[in-house]
Design a protein around this motif. Sequence first.
Motif, PDB file in Angstrom:
ATOM      1  N   TRP A   1      43.904  53.148  -5.650  1.00 27.10           N
ATOM      2  CA  TRP A   1      43.665  51.758  -5.238  1.00 27.10           C
ATOM      3  C   TRP A   1      44.356  50.864  -6.271  1.00 27.10           C
ATOM      4  N   THR A   2      45.667  50.771  -6.140  1.00 26.23           N
ATOM      5  CA  THR A   2      46.493  50.227  -7.220  1.00 26.23           C
ATOM      6  C   THR A   2      46.279  48.734  -7.429  1.00 26.23           C
ATOM      7  N   GLN A   3      46.010  47.993  -6.361  1.00 23.45           N
ATOM      8  CA  GLN A   3      45.801  46.553  -6.538  1.00 23.45           C
ATOM      9  C   GLN A   3      44.623  46.276  -7.462  1.00 23.45           C
ATOM     10  N   ILE A   4      43.574  47.084  -7.372  1.00 26.63           N
ATOM     11  CA  ILE A   4      42.417  46.913  -8.250  1.00 26.63           C
ATOM     12  C   ILE A   4      42.724  47.461  -9.646  1.00 26.63           C
ATOM     13  N   SER A   5      43.386  48.597  -9.665  1.00 28.04           N
ATOM     14  CA  SER A   5      43.696  49.251 -10.933  1.00 28.04           C
ATOM     15  C   SER A   5      44.565  48.369 -11.828  1.00 28.04           C
ATOM     16  N   ARG A   6      45.447  47.570 -11.232  1.00 28.70           N
ATOM     17  CA  ARG A   6      46.357  46.723 -12.022  1.00 28.70           C
ATOM     18  C   ARG A   6      45.611  45.800 -12.967  1.00 28.70           C
ATOM     19  N   GLU A   7      44.435  45.336 -12.572  1.00 29.74           N
ATOM     20  CA  GLU A   7      43.676  44.456 -13.463  1.00 29.74           C
ATOM     21  C   GLU A   7      42.548  45.180 -14.181  1.00 29.74           C
ATOM     22  N   GLN A   8      41.934  46.140 -13.490  1.00 33.56           N
ATOM     23  CA  GLN A   8      40.781  46.810 -14.086  1.00 33.56           C
ATOM     24  C   GLN A   8      41.151  47.558 -15.364  1.00 33.56           C
ATOM     25  N   VAL A   9      42.287  48.268 -15.326  1.00 28.48           N
ATOM     26  CA  VAL A   9      42.665  49.070 -16.490  1.00 28.48           C
ATOM     27  C   VAL A   9      42.987  48.189 -17.711  1.00 28.48           C
ATOM     28  N   PRO A  10      43.848  47.148 -17.589  1.00 23.59           N
ATOM     29  CA  PRO A  10      44.091  46.296 -18.761  1.00 23.59           C
ATOM     30  C   PRO A  10      42.840  45.578 -19.260  1.00 23.59           C
ATOM     31  N   MET A  11      41.945  45.182 -18.344  1.00 22.27           N
ATOM     32  CA  MET A  11      40.752  44.429 -18.749  1.00 22.27           C
ATOM     33  C   MET A  11      39.702  45.314 -19.407  1.00 22.27           C
ATOM     34  N   PHE A  12      39.471  46.506 -18.816  1.00 23.67           N
ATOM     35  CA  PHE A  12      38.332  47.314 -19.228  1.00 23.67           C
ATOM     36  C   PHE A  12      38.704  48.695 -19.758  1.00 23.67           C
ATOM     37  N   GLY A  13      39.999  49.035 -19.686  1.00 18.18           N
ATOM     38  CA  GLY A  13      40.439  50.310 -20.236  1.00 18.18           C
ATOM     39  C   GLY A  13      39.973  51.519 -19.459  1.00 18.18           C
ATOM     40  N   SER A  14      39.644  51.330 -18.187  1.00 22.69           N
ATOM     41  CA  SER A  14      39.164  52.451 -17.377  1.00 22.69           C
ATOM     42  C   SER A  14      39.698  52.329 -15.958  1.00 22.69           C
ATOM     43  N   ASN A  15      40.039  53.482 -15.376  1.00 20.22           N
ATOM     44  CA  ASN A  15      40.518  53.525 -13.993  1.00 20.22           C
ATOM     45  C   ASN A  15      39.438  54.083 -13.062  1.00 20.22           C
ATOM     46  N   VAL A  16      38.184  54.018 -13.501  1.00 23.10           N
ATOM     47  CA  VAL A  16      37.097  54.614 -12.736  1.00 23.10           C
ATOM     48  C   VAL A  16      37.028  54.003 -11.330  1.00 23.10           C
ATOM     49  N   GLY A  17      36.902  54.857 -10.338  1.00 18.18           N
ATOM     50  CA  GLY A  17      36.786  54.409  -8.957  1.00 18.18           C
ATOM     51  C   GLY A  17      38.096  54.057  -8.289  1.00 18.18           C
ATOM     52  N   CYS A  18      39.182  54.087  -9.024  1.00 20.92           N
ATOM     53  CA  CYS A  18      40.481  53.642  -8.488  1.00 20.92           C
ATOM     54  C   CYS A  18      41.437  54.793  -8.182  1.00 20.92           C
ATOM     55  N   GLY A  19      41.090  55.975  -8.578  1.00 23.11           N
ATOM     56  CA  GLY A  19      42.017  57.091  -8.421  1.00 23.11           C
ATOM     57  C   GLY A  19      41.831  57.842  -7.104  1.00 23.11           C
ATOM     58  N   LEU A  20      42.945  58.172  -6.475  1.00 17.54           N
ATOM     59  CA  LEU A  20      42.958  59.030  -5.293  1.00 17.54           C
ATOM     60  C   LEU A  20      43.888  60.209  -5.585  1.00 17.54           C
ATOM     61  N   ALA A  21      44.293  60.949  -4.566  1.00 19.51           N
ATOM     62  CA  ALA A  21      45.212  62.068  -4.736  1.00 19.51           C
ATOM     63  C   ALA A  21      46.413  61.877  -3.819  1.00 19.51           C
ATOM     64  N   PHE A  22      47.501  62.570  -4.139  1.00 16.91           N
ATOM     65  CA  PHE A  22      48.685  62.545  -3.265  1.00 16.91           C
ATOM     66  C   PHE A  22      48.418  63.468  -2.062  1.00 16.91           C
ATOM     67  N   THR A  23      47.536  62.988  -1.204  1.00 18.34           N
ATOM     68  CA  THR A  23      47.051  63.800  -0.085  1.00 18.34           C
ATOM     69  C   THR A  23      48.125  63.982   0.989  1.00 18.34           C
ATOM     70  N   ASP A  24      48.076  65.096   1.685  1.00 21.38           N
ATOM     71  CA  ASP A  24      49.034  65.388   2.762  1.00 21.38           C
ATOM     72  C   ASP A  24      48.622  64.668   4.055  1.00 21.38           C
ATOM     73  N   TYR A  25      48.756  63.363   4.055  1.00 16.73           N
ATOM     74  CA  TYR A  25      48.330  62.582   5.222  1.00 16.73           C
ATOM     75  C   TYR A  25      49.161  62.914   6.464  1.00 16.73           C
ATOM     76  N   HIS A  26      50.399  63.346   6.255  1.00 21.55           N
ATOM     77  CA  HIS A  26      51.234  63.712   7.405  1.00 21.55           C
ATOM     78  C   HIS A  26      50.665  64.924   8.138  1.00 21.55           C
ATOM     79  N   VAL A  27      49.980  65.781   7.409  1.00 25.26           N
ATOM     80  CA  VAL A  27      49.338  66.938   8.035  1.00 25.26           C
ATOM     81  C   VAL A  27      48.104  66.488   8.827  1.00 25.26           C
ATOM     82  N   VAL A  28      47.395  65.505   8.288  1.00 26.43           N
ATOM     83  CA  VAL A  28      46.233  64.954   8.997  1.00 26.43           C
ATOM     84  C   VAL A  28      46.656  64.401  10.354  1.00 26.43           C
ATOM     85  N   ALA A  29      47.779  63.676  10.382  1.00 27.78           N
ATOM     86  CA  ALA A  29      48.280  63.109  11.642  1.00 27.78           C
ATOM     87  C   ALA A  29      48.573  64.213  12.655  1.00 27.78           C
TER      88      ALA A  29
END
Length: 633
Positions: A553-581
């Motif tokens: 969730w990069t839009q949130i991470s852009r401010e959360q990490v510099p402000m609070f030094g943590s990426n908690v709740g913002c991380g996902l994985a490089f999921t194979d969404y094309h397989v889901v489709a």
Amino acid sequence: MADFMESIIHELLYQNILFFVIGGILFSATLFVQKFGLIYQYLHKVDTESNSHGGELVADTLKAHGVDYIFTLCGGHISPILVAAEKIGIRVVDTRHEVTAVFAADAVARLSGKVGVAAVTAGPGLTNTVTAVKNAQMAESPILLMGGAAASILKGRGALQDIDQMALFKPLCKYTATVTRIRDIVPTLQQAMMHAQSGTPGPVFVEFPIDSLYPYHLVKKEVMSSGGPARTLRHKIVNWYLNNYLCNLFAGAFEPQDMSPLHVNIPRATSEQIQSCADLLKKAKKPVFVFGSQALLPPVAASQLRKSVEKIGIPCFLGGMSRGLLGRNSPYHIKQNRRGALKEADLVILAGCVCDFRLGYGKVLPKKGKVIAINRNKEQLYKNSDMFWRPTVAIQADVASLIVELANQLGQNYSCDAAWLNQLKQGDIAKEKQNELKAEEPTNIHLNPIKVLHTLEETLDDNSILVADGGDFVGTAAYVVKPRGPLRWLDPGAFGTLGVGGGFALGAKLVCPDSDVWIIYGDGSLGYSVAEFDTFTRHKLPVIALVGNDAGWTQISREQVPMFGSNVGCGLAFTDYHVVAKGYGGDGVLLGRGDDIQTIFEKAKSMSREQQIPILVNCLIGKTSFRDGSISV
């Protein structure tokens, strides 16, 4: 003499008391007769042999109002509506989540100019729509939501999925109503459709208790199910009450009614108001238009509005549904540095644009310049004018109608200062060159998202429709990708809702079947509606999804990490969404380093057209500094 007077007084008191008692009895009797519909039942007999049902009246009324689609997720409360609608040629499109049904109705309303319609079952079916209804309210989209409900006689008695649904939707809708008699279905829907489109458009809600939709013999079986003759006074009273309820529900139900649409009220500017706008514009040296979504509302066609705007010929900033109004490369469309241009302008025309967070609550407007505000909604017209700005002229009216009249009033004698227009356009050109350079910068992993979007911009056909559903990736796309024409861009609007993608694309592809419909997804927002690939597949709607997959969730991470030094709740994985489709019956393509971006995009287009299936391009992207500092708290 005193005894005589006393007897007269007693007689008068007796008569008055008798009068009030008799009057009270008559008044109570009148209320009783009205409440239980006794006179109406006497004049309009129930056809106990009829197999007609309320769902047919709903479908016929919608058909009379030009409704082509009903979006739904099925439920027993609303089955009669869906069956009747399909029977008379209204296309019923079932989704995998109720919120998608309302988002799809929203898209139909925006692109067709008609009321979008959704029908969902009671209780959780309706609560699942609340976000989409609120989004439609803030986006000023005319939609009709129809919801099932427990039978009126069972409300508050513990029936399945029985909650106070009206309390949920009254704050969100322009008009709400519960149908308690089948004969009221047609006039209630007429009122709902009229309110949805009048004034400032918005959502309306009509609740249908289950017994208002099913045939007489089925409802009677449920209502009069106590069995056997009544033996006690209490049972006799209960049976009378239930039988009267049933008769009042069906009395006059299927007698002929006029189903034609009611008159829609749209506020118009006066000739004096138009003249005042013309006078201010003629005196201005540095005027600008700031357009919002409201400018694209009916009754003025987008093509007619475009001609009028080009005839006036002043610089334009386009937002929301007005994106694309002037085409891809208009000399009057300015895309960059809006804040600086507004500060320098000596006249700003807010054409359906609101001074909320998107315009810094009005703080970005010039302190010494003039401001003309045009909006159908009085509250939006003056929003934050008590603090940060003041309108020179405020007009509560339809935006497009006023601009068409303004162009006619100005005629051929007006032209904008070419130096001002050229100044803003040169700033645009310089900024876009900088963006092109950023597109060539390497990322630590995967592809540069700006490069991906520049390539998409060059790949799109002229009839493409773009659906925006995401944060960081979509925010970048808003600067890079150019809608080809009016009504070619769909985003949620002021509510900033994630999850609109599946529903908006569904509605857009139905209204515009010959257009390529592209959903620009963030990988976070994709999760809300990826299941609608099943809907696209089943209904043979070949949309294309481009997913900017940066595993977060990069839009949130852009401010959360510099402000609070943590990426908690913002991380996902490089999921194979094309397989889901593929699992949902569509197809998917993985796009990463080493792949030719344009080749993949062209492949996605050809696959969707030739195979008539939805395609998902899972584009692995890295991080850039393009949007650093672009989010405000």
